[in-house]
Design a protein around this motif. Sequence first.
Motif, short mmCIF file in Angstrom:
data_model
loop_
_atom_site.label_atom_id
_atom_site.label_comp_id
_atom_site.label_asym_id
_atom_site.label_seq_id
_atom_site.Cartn_x
_atom_site.Cartn_y
_atom_site.Cartn_z
N PHE A 10 0.83 -1.20 0.00
CA PHE A 10 0.00 0.00 0.00
C PHE A 10 0.87 1.26 0.00
O PHE A 10 0.63 2.20 -0.76
N VAL A 11 1.90 1.28 0.85
CA VAL A 11 2.79 2.45 0.93
C VAL A 11 3.49 2.67 -0.40
O VAL A 11 3.58 3.81 -0.89
N TYR A 12 3.99 1.61 -1.01
CA TYR A 12 4.66 1.73 -2.31
C TYR A 12 3.69 2.19 -3.40
O TYR A 12 4.03 3.02 -4.25
N LEU A 13 2.48 1.65 -3.38
CA LEU A 13 1.46 2.06 -4.36
C LEU A 13 1.15 3.54 -4.22
O LEU A 13 1.08 4.27 -5.21
N GLU A 14 0.99 4.01 -2.99
CA GLU A 14 0.66 5.42 -2.77
C GLU A 14 1.75 6.32 -3.35
O GLU A 14 1.46 7.29 -4.05
N ALA A 15 3.02 6.01 -3.10
CA ALA A 15 4.13 6.81 -3.65
C ALA A 15 4.14 6.77 -5.17
O ALA A 15 4.36 7.79 -5.83
N ASP A 16 3.86 5.61 -5.74
CA ASP A 16 3.84 5.49 -7.20
C ASP A 16 2.72 6.34 -7.81
O ASP A 16 2.91 6.98 -8.85
N LEU A 17 1.56 6.36 -7.18
CA LEU A 17 0.45 7.19 -7.69
C LEU A 17 0.83 8.66 -7.67
O LEU A 17 0.50 9.41 -8.60
N LEU A 18 1.53 9.09 -6.63
CA LEU A 18 1.98 10.49 -6.58
C LEU A 18 3.02 10.76 -7.66
O LEU A 18 2.95 11.78 -8.35
N ASP A 19 3.99 9.86 -7.81
CA ASP A 19 5.05 10.06 -8.80
C ASP A 19 4.52 10.07 -10.23
O ASP A 19 5.11 10.73 -11.10
N THR A 20 3.44 9.37 -10.48
CA THR A 20 2.88 9.31 -11.84
C THR A 20 1.69 10.26 -12.00
O THR A 20 0.99 10.20 -13.00
N MET A 21 1.49 11.13 -11.01
CA MET A 21 0.46 12.17 -11.05
C MET A 21 -0.95 11.62 -11.27
O MET A 21 -1.76 12.23 -11.96
N GLN A 22 -1.23 10.47 -10.69
CA GLN A 22 -2.57 9.90 -10.75
C GLN A 22 -3.34 10.42 -9.53
O GLN A 22 -3.58 9.69 -8.58
N HIS A 83 9.39 12.68 -7.27
CA HIS A 83 9.89 11.31 -7.18
C HIS A 83 10.12 11.00 -5.71
O HIS A 83 10.72 11.78 -4.98
N HIS A 84 9.62 9.84 -5.29
CA HIS A 84 9.81 9.34 -3.93
C HIS A 84 10.82 8.21 -3.96
O HIS A 84 10.65 7.25 -4.72
N LEU A 85 11.85 8.32 -3.15
CA LEU A 85 12.79 7.22 -2.95
C LEU A 85 12.55 6.75 -1.52
O LEU A 85 12.80 7.48 -0.56
N LEU A 86 12.02 5.54 -1.38
CA LEU A 86 11.58 5.04 -0.08
C LEU A 86 12.48 3.92 0.43
O LEU A 86 12.90 3.06 -0.34
N GLN A 87 12.74 3.93 1.73
CA GLN A 87 13.28 2.74 2.37
C GLN A 87 12.12 1.78 2.58
O GLN A 87 10.95 2.17 2.45
#
Length: 158
Positions: A10-22, A83-87
């Motif tokens: 879920f956390v990774y999906l949320e960051a991806d949606l922000l990075d792809t402007m969805q 762009h989010h770079l996450l641990q």
Amino acid sequence: MISEKTITDFVYLEADLLDTMQWQAWLDLFHPEGRYWMPLEWQQQDPVLQPSLMYEDLLLMKVRIERLAGERTFSQKPKSRCHHLLQAPQIVACDPAAGIFKARTSFIYTETRGDTLERFSGWASHDLVQVGDDLKIRLKRIDLVNFDAPFGNIQLFM
């Protein structure tokens, strides 16, 4: 059944949606009573009685998204990108019986628009609730390492 992997995904999906402007898909991740909070002070406990960098409910997030997506928003020409770079998210709580799901994730966030590039580091905390089979964000809290520094305009969501 919500598992630790479900929370991490879920956390990774949320960051991806922000990075792809969805934007709408990202907004759909929030509970109707969800909040997006960026405290102004280290270990701040109250977003209402103490000043914050941001404290937005669903309505304010929708307004900001409409501005970001608007064709006549001249402050977004060229559009901001991020762009989010996450641990790997640290699972703080995963208790399906109690309905408590929490994660804390260290990040480096980059926001750019034209020639301007801004970088921020910190921790994103997700307080999640289960709605049907899905997780929804009740609170997303962003604690910046340099919370007390002067900032320019933060256009997007971290």
